[in-house]
Motif scaffolding. Structure first.
Motif, PDB file in Angstrom:
ATOM      1  N   ARG A   1      -9.966   7.555 -13.864  1.00 43.52           N
ATOM      2  CA  ARG A   1     -10.743   7.764 -12.648  1.00 43.52           C
ATOM      3  C   ARG A   1     -10.610   6.576 -11.704  1.00 43.52           C
ATOM      4  NH1 ARG A   1     -15.532   8.027 -14.782  1.00 43.52           N
ATOM      5  NH2 ARG A   1     -15.291  10.183 -15.407  1.00 43.52           N
TER       6      ARG A   1
ATOM      7  N   HIS B   1      -7.181   6.538 -10.101  1.00 42.07           N
ATOM      8  CA  HIS B   1      -7.088   7.591  -9.081  1.00 42.07           C
ATOM      9  C   HIS B   1      -7.807   7.158  -7.801  1.00 42.07           C
ATOM     10  CE1 HIS B   1      -6.862  11.573  -7.371  1.00 42.07           C
ATOM     11  NE2 HIS B   1      -8.167  11.585  -7.196  1.00 42.07           N
ATOM     12  N   LEU B   2      -8.988   6.576  -7.939  1.00 42.70           N
ATOM     13  CA  LEU B   2      -9.731   6.145  -6.757  1.00 42.70           C
ATOM     14  C   LEU B   2      -9.019   4.992  -6.050  1.00 42.70           C
ATOM     15  CD1 LEU B   2     -13.393   6.340  -8.077  1.00 42.70           C
ATOM     16  CD2 LEU B   2     -12.233   7.890  -6.515  1.00 42.70           C
ATOM     17  N   GLU B   3      -8.426   4.072  -6.808  1.00 40.51           N
ATOM     18  CA  GLU B   3      -7.657   2.989  -6.184  1.00 40.51           C
ATOM     19  C   GLU B   3      -6.469   3.542  -5.414  1.00 40.51           C
ATOM     20  OE1 GLU B   3      -6.428   0.170  -9.080  1.00 40.51           O
ATOM     21  OE2 GLU B   3      -8.414  -0.754  -9.268  1.00 40.51           O
ATOM     22  N   GLU B   4      -5.781   4.502  -6.010  1.00 43.28           N
ATOM     23  CA  GLU B   4      -4.632   5.099  -5.335  1.00 43.28           C
ATOM     24  C   GLU B   4      -5.063   5.788  -4.043  1.00 43.28           C
ATOM     25  OE1 GLU B   4      -1.389   8.611  -6.231  1.00 43.28           O
ATOM     26  OE2 GLU B   4      -2.327   7.550  -7.914  1.00 43.28           O
ATOM     27  N   GLN B   5      -6.186   6.491  -4.101  1.00 36.34           N
ATOM     28  CA  GLN B   5      -6.683   7.141  -2.882  1.00 36.34           C
ATOM     29  C   GLN B   5      -7.058   6.113  -1.821  1.00 36.34           C
ATOM     30  OE1 GLN B   5      -9.909   9.697  -4.031  1.00 36.34           O
ATOM     31  NE2 GLN B   5      -8.572  11.490  -4.149  1.00 36.34           N
ATOM     32  N   SER B   6      -7.686   5.013  -2.228  1.00 40.54           N
ATOM     33  CA  SER B   6      -8.078   3.997  -1.241  1.00 40.54           C
ATOM     34  C   SER B   6      -6.844   3.345  -0.631  1.00 40.54           C
ATOM     35  CB  SER B   6      -8.997   2.956  -1.876  1.00 40.54           C
ATOM     36  OG  SER B   6      -8.293   2.194  -2.839  1.00 40.54           O
ATOM     37  N   TYR B   7      -5.797   3.081  -1.438  1.00 42.01           N
ATOM     38  CA  TYR B   7      -4.565   2.517  -0.889  1.00 42.01           C
ATOM     39  C   TYR B   7      -3.925   3.474   0.101  1.00 42.01           C
ATOM     40  CZ  TYR B   7      -4.709  -1.125  -4.480  1.00 42.01           C
ATOM     41  OH  TYR B   7      -5.068  -2.171  -5.274  1.00 42.01           O
ATOM     42  N   GLU B   8      -3.882   4.735  -0.255  1.00 37.33           N
ATOM     43  CA  GLU B   8      -3.301   5.723   0.667  1.00 37.33           C
ATOM     44  C   GLU B   8      -4.099   5.794   1.961  1.00 37.33           C
ATOM     45  OE1 GLU B   8      -3.083   9.409  -1.399  1.00 37.33           O
ATOM     46  OE2 GLU B   8      -1.478   8.742  -2.740  1.00 37.33           O
ATOM     47  N   ARG B   9      -5.424   5.748   1.847  1.00 37.55           N
ATOM     48  CA  ARG B   9      -6.274   5.798   3.037  1.00 37.55           C
ATOM     49  C   ARG B   9      -6.062   4.563   3.906  1.00 37.55           C
ATOM     50  NH1 ARG B   9     -10.942   6.161   0.591  1.00 37.55           N
ATOM     51  NH2 ARG B   9     -10.682   8.359   0.222  1.00 37.55           N
TER      52      ARG B   9
ATOM     53  N   TYR C   1      -2.730   4.843   5.660  1.00 38.60           N
ATOM     54  CA  TYR C   1      -2.794   5.830   6.729  1.00 38.60           C
ATOM     55  C   TYR C   1      -3.478   5.241   7.965  1.00 38.60           C
ATOM     56  CZ  TYR C   1      -4.395   9.894   9.332  1.00 38.60           C
ATOM     57  OH  TYR C   1      -4.662  10.790  10.325  1.00 38.60           O
TER      58      TYR C   1
END
Length: 135
Positions: free
Chosen positions: A83, A86-94, A97
């Motif tokens: 988890r 996954h949250l770190e990956e989402q924050s990096y992508e955000r 962007y």
């Protein structure tokens, strides 16, 4: 009397067929109602080996063994790690962007300002009349 022989001869084969078919069960259509009780009884009863394994398990109130506790903790830690990744990956992508959007917006604004300056100022005269020196 001949008129009674004709109906009797036509009814006799029909009666014979009905008597024969009444004794045959394979020709009858089974309802789904007969199958349901058989299935439920299969779910209630189990083989003796499975039943003995079922009763060998610990009760709900008995304490967990160290191995059980350790296995549960490893499962929880693994889920938390997945988890978190996954949250770190989402924050990096955000972040990437928003950084790209910011850079694109900055570049569009800079180009727009340069075009405005080129259009309104040709390099020979000041941009506004109040910037002109007094002659």
């Amino acid at each position: 009397m001949a008129w009674t022989h004709t109906p009797l001869l036509t009814l006799l084969p029909i009666v014979f067929i009905l008597i024969v078919l009444a004794g045959v069960e394979s020709a009858t259509v089974r309802d789904g109602k007969d199958i349901e009780p058989m299935r439920s009884s299969k779910q209630v009863f189990m083989p003796a080996s499975d039943a003995s394994d079922f009763f060998k398990h610990r009760s709900r109130r008995s304490p967990k063994t160290y191995n059980e506790y350790y296995a549960e903790q490893r499962v929880k830690m693994g889920a938390n790690e997945r988890r978190r990744e996954h949250l770190e990956e989402q924050s990096y992508e955000r972040e990437n962007y928003f950084e790209e959007e910011h850079n694109e917006q900055y570049e569009r604004t800079r180009e727009r300002n340069e075009q405005w300056r080129e259009f309104h100022y040709d390099g020979l005269y000041p941009q506004y009349p109040h910037h002109r020196p007094y002659v």
